[in-house]
Design a protein around this motif. Structure first.
Motif, PDB file in Angstrom:
ATOM      1  N   GLY A  57       0.810  -1.222   0.000  1.00  0.00           N
ATOM      2  CA  GLY A  57       0.000   0.000   0.000  1.00  0.00           C
ATOM      3  C   GLY A  57       0.836   1.261   0.000  1.00  0.00           C
ATOM      4  N   GLU A  59       1.784   3.369  -2.377  1.00  0.00           N
ATOM      5  CA  GLU A  59       1.366   4.460  -3.275  1.00  0.00           C
ATOM      6  C   GLU A  59       2.571   5.210  -3.836  1.00  0.00           C
ATOM      7  N   ALA A 104      -6.355  -3.567  -0.265  1.00  0.00           N
ATOM      8  CA  ALA A 104      -5.201  -2.888   0.329  1.00  0.00           C
ATOM      9  C   ALA A 104      -4.167  -2.402  -0.675  1.00  0.00           C
ATOM     10  N   ARG A 106      -1.957  -0.647  -3.334  1.00  0.00           N
ATOM     11  CA  ARG A 106      -1.811   0.643  -4.016  1.00  0.00           C
ATOM     12  C   ARG A 106      -0.342   0.775  -4.419  1.00  0.00           C
ATOM     13  N   GLY A 131      -4.490  -2.577  -7.874  1.00  0.00           N
ATOM     14  CA  GLY A 131      -3.575  -1.613  -7.256  1.00  0.00           C
ATOM     15  C   GLY A 131      -2.919  -0.680  -8.243  1.00  0.00           C
TER      16      GLY A 131
END
Length: 204
Positions: A57, A59, A104, A106, A131
């Motif tokens: 996650g 990002e 979840a 990303r 994702g």
């Protein structure tokens, strides 16, 4: 995007992160293998399910490539049992299933390679693709550790030589019958390598 200084060296290095969910022996072998190919690695030693959820996650800090070293079951990742103090709400009977990963993950732009058995089944592949990753690569049946090592060696060797992700996967997956179990998930569909060594769209 994770961008270590090694990517700006005169002899530029390809950056690859590794998430070690199992006992770590496979992950350490993968790390050594990749570093022999002029790749800079970052090893995430996963202690709890939430550690892994943080890795997938990230990002804006997502790595260009993420290798997940784990054992698998029906598209899920096996974590095992924990003491009562550890949050295991993301697991079912010690396994993290694709539905949890889909919520979840990303990792915009990342190429994810999953070494877990059966991690290339459709449910798992579609979960990871949620994702916003560039591509997802995994075998849809059980494969041996030797096949995993050969696939990764062939795949990353082609990448450091300047080939595209698709070209590198096609080369690595064409090595033998077991290597052909590695599926390539892209935003426009799911692919396998045929007997002629060329990619075939199987869905999408």
């Amino acid at each position: 995007m994770w961008n270590p200084v090694d990517t700006r060296f005169y002899a530029k290095k390809l950056p690859v992160a590794i998430a070690a969910i199992d006992d770590g022996s496979e992950a350490n072998f993968i790390r050594t293998l990749l570093e022999q190919l002029n790749i800079v690695t970052l090893l995430h030693t996963i202690g709890t399910p939430n550690d892994f959820l943080q890795v997938i996650g990230q990002e804006g800090e997502a790595p260009p490539f993420l290798v997940i070293s784990a054992h698998g079951d029906q598209g899920g990742l096996i974590f095992g049992e924990y003491i009562d103090e550890i949050d295991v709400s993301s697991l079912q009977n010690g396994v993290m299933y694709p539905s949890t990963i889909a919520e979840a993950i990303r990792l915009p732009g990342t190429v994810v390679i999953n070494t877990a058995c059966s991690a290339g089944v459709k449910e798992a592949g579609e979960a990871f693709m949620k994702g916003e990753i560039q591509a997802y690569i995994a075998a849809d049946e059980d494969v041996t550790g030797e096949t995993t090592a050969l696939f990764l060696m062939h795949f990353f060797h082609k990448l450091v030589k300047g080939r595209s992700v698709e070209e590198a996967w096609e080369h690595a997956a064409a090595y033998d019958e077991e290597s052909r179990l590695y599926r390539l998930y892209l935003r426009d569909g799911i692919y396998k390598v045929g007997d002629d060594g060329k990619k075939i769209r199987i869905e999408g």
